[in-house]
Design a protein around this motif. Sequence first.
Motif, PDB file in Angstrom:
ATOM      1  N   GLU A 111     -56.976 -43.888 106.915  1.00 15.71           N
ATOM      2  CA  GLU A 111     -56.061 -42.857 106.019  1.00 15.71           C
ATOM      3  C   GLU A 111     -56.506 -41.182 106.336  1.00 15.71           C
ATOM      4  O   GLU A 111     -55.712 -40.484 106.681  1.00 15.71           O
ATOM      5  CB  GLU A 111     -56.061 -43.979 105.385  1.00 15.71           C
ATOM      6  CG  GLU A 111     -55.491 -44.791 105.362  1.00 15.71           C
ATOM      7  CD  GLU A 111     -55.175 -44.799 103.830  1.00 15.71           C
ATOM      8  OE1 GLU A 111     -54.875 -44.196 102.702  1.00 15.71           O
ATOM      9  OE2 GLU A 111     -54.198 -45.876 103.145  1.00 15.71           O
ATOM     10  N   PRO A 113     -53.301 -40.338 111.359  1.00 13.44           N
ATOM     11  CA  PRO A 113     -53.983 -42.050 110.793  1.00 13.44           C
ATOM     12  C   PRO A 113     -54.318 -42.612 112.055  1.00 13.44           C
ATOM     13  O   PRO A 113     -53.136 -42.802 112.531  1.00 13.44           O
ATOM     14  CB  PRO A 113     -52.986 -41.920 110.001  1.00 13.44           C
ATOM     15  CG  PRO A 113     -52.470 -40.665 109.624  1.00 13.44           C
ATOM     16  CD  PRO A 113     -52.064 -39.744 110.579  1.00 13.44           C
ATOM     17  N   THR A 161     -53.384 -46.219 112.668  1.00 12.95           N
ATOM     18  CA  THR A 161     -52.435 -47.109 111.860  1.00 12.95           C
ATOM     19  C   THR A 161     -52.798 -48.635 112.714  1.00 12.95           C
ATOM     20  O   THR A 161     -52.036 -49.739 112.131  1.00 12.95           O
ATOM     21  CB  THR A 161     -51.040 -47.079 111.895  1.00 12.95           C
ATOM     22  OG1 THR A 161     -50.592 -46.423 112.872  1.00 12.95           O
ATOM     23  CG2 THR A 161     -50.899 -45.350 111.185  1.00 12.95           C
ATOM     24  N   SER A 221     -61.002 -48.864 106.245  1.00 11.44           N
ATOM     25  CA  SER A 221     -59.426 -49.240 105.459  1.00 11.44           C
ATOM     26  C   SER A 221     -59.491 -47.352 104.497  1.00 11.44           C
ATOM     27  O   SER A 221     -58.281 -46.705 105.052  1.00 11.44           O
ATOM     28  CB  SER A 221     -59.243 -49.975 104.588  1.00 11.44           C
ATOM     29  OG  SER A 221     -60.741 -49.960 103.390  1.00 11.44           O
TER      30      SER A 221
END
Lengths: 350, 600
Positions: B529, B534, B536, B525
Amino acid sequence: MSFIRPNIRHPQLAVNDLGYTRANYEGALSTLCAGCGHDSISAAILQSCFELSIEPHKVAKMSGIGCSSKTPAYFLGNSHGFNSVHGRMPSVATGANLANRDLVYIGVSGDGDTASIGMGQFAHVVRRNLNMVYIVMNNGCYGLTKGQDSATADRGSASKKGIPNPYSSIDLCETAIQLGAGFVARSFSGDKEQLIPLIKAAVSHRGFALIDVVSPCVTFNNTANSTKSYDHVREHMNATGTFDFVPLKEEITTEYEPGQTEEITLHDGSAVRLHKATESLDFSSRRSAMNEIEKHKEKGEVLTGLLYLNPQTPDTHELLGTTTTPLNQLDKDKLCPGSKTLDAINDSFR
Amino acid sequence: MKPTDISNPEYFHKVVDCQYACPAHTPVPEYIRLIARGRYSDAYMINWESNVFPGVLGRTCDRPCEPACRRGRVDEEPVAICRLKRVAADNKDDVKHRMPVIPEQKNGKRVALIGGGPASLTVARDLAPLGYSIDLYDAQRKGGGFMRSQIPSFRLPESVLDEEVNYILDMGINAHFDQYVDSLKSIVDKGYDAIFIGTGAPRGRDLAKLPGREDGDANIHVGIEWLANVAFEHTKTIGEKVLVLGGGNTAMDCCRTSKRIGGKDVRVVVRSPKSEMKASPWEIEDAEHEDIPIYENHSPKEFVTENGRLVGMNFEVVEPHYDENGKRRLEPTGEIVFMECDDVLMAIGQENAFPWIERDLGVEFGEWDMPIVDKTTFQSTLDKVFFGGDAAFGPENVITAVAHGHQAAISIDRFCQGQDVTERPAPGTNLLTQKMGFHEWTYDNAVSDDDRFIVPLADKTAALSDRKMEVELGFDLQQAYDEAERCLNCDVQTVFTENKCIECDACVDICPTDCINFTNNGEESDLRERLKAPATNAEQDLYVSSDLKTGRVMVKDENVCLHCGLCAERCPTSAWDMQKFLYTVTKAGQDKEAVTPCTK
């Protein structure tokens, strides 16, 4: 066969203050050797201009001749550019800057273009303190002519040919400090975390800003006995500290321990915040910078990061007392006021 | 994160989004490249090996591959995979000689297949080449099951279906058509070594309790039965005003068929909002293209009859409401709408029904009166009886039935050979560099900028006047090439070798979609980021290397990689290489063949 980059980009690319993505700052696909450090420096320049939200048409890329000087084709494709004569980029940049002082001048040169054929021009552009960023893509060899040792190759360093270089090397950072440059830094193409804030600060600095970037030549000078190989530089790199570039608008919220952290405000109101590795280094002192560089050299290390900064040096325009309006914006009557005015000037010298 | 284990075949398999999404795991990019090269027969055979009905599926597949297609994540629309498959089927040469050789000496095992649809035919296709004697029973007069009775000829010409059904029947299958099996016991008693049940979900839902249903019966039809009657030409006309109830693909087939055999004012009426209709978007588009209006949020209230004859229907207008979990309720508004009609077609779903299976044979039934079937082996609680297709777990689609068939065939083969059916063969994999030279790969790595090409259609007036005229004309060869070039070749994998990497950043700088990063390792996780762009999309994996010289790791977000190969081209040490990953689902008997592994 691919000499074309695909046109598809990441669908969630970040946007800067101008609404541009990084894609708006790209240039043509590089034709340099695979793995060339120069391509990383191009990417760092691109990223810096994106982050600074500089309009691409407000930048002029100036270069001479060499592998390094080809790179302006590979970034900022929407900016102005002038690929000039070998070693003569400083003159052309000076002329351009005098004609239009409103542009951001990014000069890109190599170790040959700067320290050999262009040494004379380099020395004088530093002395004149021309408002520009001068990036040396320094690989210690003449890559375009098959890798002969250049003037920045360290004594004893050996390229692919295998013969140690017998000559002592020119340290461009020390030279620039000696000649009065206001912003002097050294970096490494493989360390964008350091290089990008340095370029951003250099762009914001008014006056001459030198960044000497060690940029390994994978084809001719990435050998076990070279002092400009990826491995050697990574193992022997020692930074003066870490570095934040603080743009004007950003409020300063973090507090640092005094002594180790120093903040220097630049001419345009932005600031550089330095987290020094040693307290002994004084960025505003030329002597301290020279000492520090030499101290590391003795240990066989490469000192990187910001080395010297004096934001208050007068640039060429200030030294010459030129008009604040770029010449290209003056009308004909102002630029060429006629023979009467000329006569009056001549009379004043009689 | 731990370094990615690329020796696990499922890792790279998942990167090939289309193949991973396909129930039969057809190697899509592999055959698309062959289409681009004009090797239609080869492309066809790759499909045929995997999905058995390329010509049929190239026209009618539910295309789970297309929503999964990576191109849809980086561009507006996915590659037209389904219609490219059709190009291979339409343009191939005679492939009869490439079909498996059927041994004259049988292996002594007898297998019965009940139902002649895609699942049963797939079992036959896999077992016949192994020497099994196969009896196939079907109630229809020709093979193909629902592919024949439910898919109208204007979408799937009979000749295409006949060809592909016959490739299998010609393998020496003893087909007993026009023979409805009304007792499983009678089949069991014949002493087969194994029995496969692929009888589909044959019962269309009715609105038996709606007022007027009995009075109007002569003009109220169950959609799937009506479509079968049209296909077998028992029904040749319909009234001018037709109401089709339901929002699935069967409803779309019913309304479009009605338009071709006499329907003038044909309407689709659906209870849900249009946006939630079950039909594939392209099938809805096709119906609308033929000027068939869709009335949403109309719940059937009653069949209205006059003098014992249907004259129309009343609908109650409903309004969708959603609770916090997104669950939908349709609340009546009180408004009643009357629509005139001559005929009603009910296409509101279908169900399984096994009235012919005696409940004392040992085949146990569970919830919804469905047989208890193992999800992997397709074996029932009676060890020699296997299920597949819609008969196993309820209505799905042709490609799922094919996938079931392949797996059931493996089980039947193992069962008949006295092996453990729960042991499954590993997939076949191959990973091979595609480098041909400097800046040169075996595949077209340049990424096409073209938008998805639209399949040309036949003239609407002509198409609507002939039930058997195929509406879609298919891509011509130039369009097929251009569409094939849109494929990103996701099976050509970016393979990273840690100990060759000098961390020069060349790949990071060149990657057009910012997939590649060199950074300090961390939890997934956290890493997601910290990347340059990023990451996602959590459904797409991160490819993580082991520690590099500087202590950092390489992290690649697989999500939007274009497989353009620029990372490998810009890599000075070949730490990146583009390697083609071929993943094949092992079929019955294939794991016994001596396979010489490619060592280099």
